[in-house]
Design an enzyme around this catalytic site. Sequence first.
Site, mmCIF file in Angstrom:
data_model
loop_
_atom_site.group_PDB
_atom_site.id
_atom_site.type_symbol
_atom_site.label_atom_id
_atom_site.label_comp_id
_atom_site.label_asym_id
_atom_site.label_seq_id
_atom_site.Cartn_x
_atom_site.Cartn_y
_atom_site.Cartn_z
ATOM 1 N N SER A 115 0.866 -1.183 0.006
ATOM 2 C CA SER A 115 -0.008 0.156 0.055
ATOM 3 C C SER A 115 1.010 1.255 -0.221
ATOM 4 O O SER A 115 0.574 2.280 -0.555
ATOM 5 C CB SER A 115 -0.802 -0.126 1.311
ATOM 6 O OG SER A 115 -0.367 -0.328 2.391
ATOM 7 N N GLY A 146 6.179 -10.370 3.598
ATOM 8 C CA GLY A 146 6.726 -10.514 4.953
ATOM 9 C C GLY A 146 6.049 -11.625 5.539
ATOM 10 O O GLY A 146 4.937 -12.355 5.054
ATOM 11 N N ASP A 147 6.871 -12.429 6.322
ATOM 12 C CA ASP A 147 5.944 -13.554 7.100
ATOM 13 C C ASP A 147 5.104 -13.509 8.212
ATOM 14 O O ASP A 147 4.689 -14.450 8.921
ATOM 15 C CB ASP A 147 7.323 -14.619 7.701
ATOM 16 C CG ASP A 147 7.914 -13.833 8.793
ATOM 17 O OD1 ASP A 147 7.729 -12.960 9.449
ATOM 18 O OD2 ASP A 147 8.947 -14.560 9.516
ATOM 19 N N THR A 172 9.670 -7.085 9.899
ATOM 20 C CA THR A 172 10.375 -6.122 10.635
ATOM 21 C C THR A 172 9.855 -5.697 11.823
ATOM 22 O O THR A 172 8.598 -5.123 11.871
ATOM 23 C CB THR A 172 10.746 -4.818 9.711
ATOM 24 O OG1 THR A 172 11.252 -5.414 8.438
ATOM 25 C CG2 THR A 172 11.875 -3.925 10.569
ATOM 26 N N ASP A 211 -33.115 25.646 17.496
ATOM 27 C CA ASP A 211 -32.640 25.377 15.972
ATOM 28 C C ASP A 211 -33.164 26.309 15.169
ATOM 29 O O ASP A 211 -33.820 25.808 14.665
ATOM 30 C CB ASP A 211 -32.629 23.949 15.866
ATOM 31 C CG ASP A 211 -31.981 23.560 14.341
ATOM 32 O OD1 ASP A 211 -31.120 24.395 14.097
ATOM 33 O OD2 ASP A 211 -32.157 22.422 14.005
ATOM 34 N N TYR A 218 -3.909 -10.614 -2.837
ATOM 35 C CA TYR A 218 -3.079 -10.467 -4.079
ATOM 36 C C TYR A 218 -3.035 -11.740 -5.081
ATOM 37 O O TYR A 218 -2.715 -11.392 -6.252
ATOM 38 C CB TYR A 218 -1.425 -10.859 -3.457
ATOM 39 C CG TYR A 218 -1.234 -9.973 -2.260
ATOM 40 C CD1 TYR A 218 -0.419 -8.955 -2.261
ATOM 41 C CD2 TYR A 218 -1.712 -10.246 -1.053
ATOM 42 C CE1 TYR A 218 -0.218 -8.148 -1.100
ATOM 43 C CE2 TYR A 218 -1.516 -9.814 0.183
ATOM 44 C CZ TYR A 218 -0.620 -8.410 0.150
ATOM 45 O OH TYR A 218 -0.337 -7.723 1.272
HETATM 46 C C1 SPV Z 1 -29.234 19.150 11.892
HETATM 47 O O1 SPV Z 1 -28.572 17.992 12.419
HETATM 48 O O2 SPV Z 1 -29.039 20.129 12.470
HETATM 49 C C2 SPV Z 1 -30.111 18.809 10.818
HETATM 50 C C3 SPV Z 1 -30.580 17.711 10.439
HETATM 51 O O3 SPV Z 1 -30.230 19.869 9.877
HETATM 52 S S1 SPV Z 1 -32.283 17.622 10.921
HETATM 53 O O4 SPV Z 1 -32.161 17.925 12.359
HETATM 54 O O5 SPV Z 1 -33.018 16.329 10.727
HETATM 55 O O6 SPV Z 1 -33.073 18.573 10.313
HETATM 56 MG MG MG Z 2 -29.657 21.823 10.923
#
Ligand code: SPV
Ligand code: MG
Length: 434
Positions: free
Chosen positions: A12, A93-94, A125, A207, A78
Site C-alpha cells: 500500500s 513478510g512472514d 520487521t 435550532d 493479491y
Molecule cells: C441538523 O442536524 O441540524 C440537521 C438535520 O439539519 S435535521 O435535524 O434532521 O434537520
Molecule cells: Mg440543521
Amino acid sequence: MKKNKIVYIGLSADTVHHGHMKLIEKARHYGDILIGLITDKALAEFKRLPYLNYEQRKKILINLKGVKKVVPQNQNDYSSNIRKYKPDFMVHGDDWKSGFESRYRRNCLRELKKYGGKLVEVPHTKGISSAALINHLNNVSTTPDIRRGLLRRLIDSKKISRFLETHSPISAIIAQNTEYSKNGKKYGFDGFWSSSLTDSTAMGKPDNESLENSQRLLGINQIFDVTNKPLIFDGDTGGQIDHLDMKIKSMERLGISAVIFEDKTGLKQNSLFQNTSNQLQENKNKFAEKISICKKAKRNDDFMIIARIESFILGKKTQDAIDRANTYIDAGADGIMIHSKAKHPNEIFDFSKKFKKNFPNTPLVCVPSTYNQVKESLLIEKGFNIVIYANHMLRAAYPAMQKVALKILQNGRSKETNKYLYPIKNILELIPGK
Ligand code: SPV
Ligand code: MG
C-alpha cells in the site's frame, strides 16, 4: 538468472519505511520487481483513505532501485494479480501466516502452484508498521488545505462515507478514534457533521439560526485543533444573501470540506418537528441563486456546496424534489442532500432511483434519523454516497448527564453514580499532556 525473472510485491506504501526496503532489497536478488500497488478504493474500503493518493505513491515506488513496474492491485487479496501477471516469485513478510491475511496467503500459494511460481517470505520487521506511523501522524495536526480536500477523495474512493455529528472537541475525538474491525476490514467514521440542531442545543438555544454562524465556526476551530478528519457544515438556510460570500470564504479558510444549505425560508425550524405547518420552502429559483452566489464565492475546487431538498419534509412529492435537484445542479450544486422525516426510507429511495438516472456521478447525501433501521449496505445499493448520523452524540450525552445529576440529588452524595462514570484515572489519561 536474475535478469528476466519477475518478482511480485503487493504494497500500500502510504508511508514507506525500512521494513519495505528490506522486502525490496530481498526481491531485487530474485529479479525485476513488479509492485502491485493497492488502489485508493481498495485501501479506503478495507482500512482507511491513504494520505498519499495512488499516483503519488506510484511515483515514490517507481523511483526505488530494482522496481521495474507498478500496477494496480484492486483488492487486499493479491491472488488475482498473481493469476494475471504470473510472476516467477512473490515476496511477502512472514507475518501473514496467521490471522485474517492467512487466507490471502493460501490463495496466492494456490495460484503460484498452478504454474510453478515461488513464494519467498521475509522475516517481518518488528517495531515498525504503516499503522504505527499513521497513528503518529494522526497525533500531529493537519492543514486546512489537506483536510478540506479529504471529502472529495473519500467520495471518489469509498462506496459510502460515514459522518458523525460532533458538537464539541471531545465528541469529535470520540468520532475520530472509535474503530471496529471485522473480517479483516476496519470500520470508523470518515468525518464529522456539524449540526445546527446539536450546536444550538449544546448552547441552550433553539435550532432557528439564532446561534450566530461566526460562533459555530469558532467551535469548529476548536474541534479542528484536536482532530484531522473532514467536516461537513450544516449551513441552515444560508441566511442573508449578502453575507454568503463572506461565510463561504470563512468556511474554506478553516478547512471545512462542504456546506449544506437547505431550501427553506423565513424563520428556520428544525425539519424533524412533527408539525411543519409553519415551515416554508424557498422558491426554487431563488434558492438556485443562493447556490450560484456560493459557487462564485468559493476559492477552492475541493470545497463542496451541497443543496438540501426539503420537499418530503413539507409533504411534497418526489417530482417536486427531482425538479428542484435539476435546478440546483444547473446552478452549480456539487451534491444533493435529500431529507425525510418518514419512518421508512421509501420516499428517499424513490428519489435516489430517479436522481441517479440523470446524475449517476453527483454525490447524494441522506440523514437517516427517523428511518434509522436502514443499513449502510442498502444505502449504497440505492445510490447514496454519504450517510450522516446527525445528532447521536448529543442525544447520547444528555440522558447520561441527566441521570447522574438526579442520582446525586436522590442520594445526597455521589457514590451511587460510580457505575455510570468514567473512572477519574481514565479521564486524567484520556488527553495526554506533557
Ligand atoms: C441538523 O442536524 O441540524 C440537521 C438535520 O439539519 S435535521 O435535524 O434532521 O434537520
Ligand atoms: Mg440543521
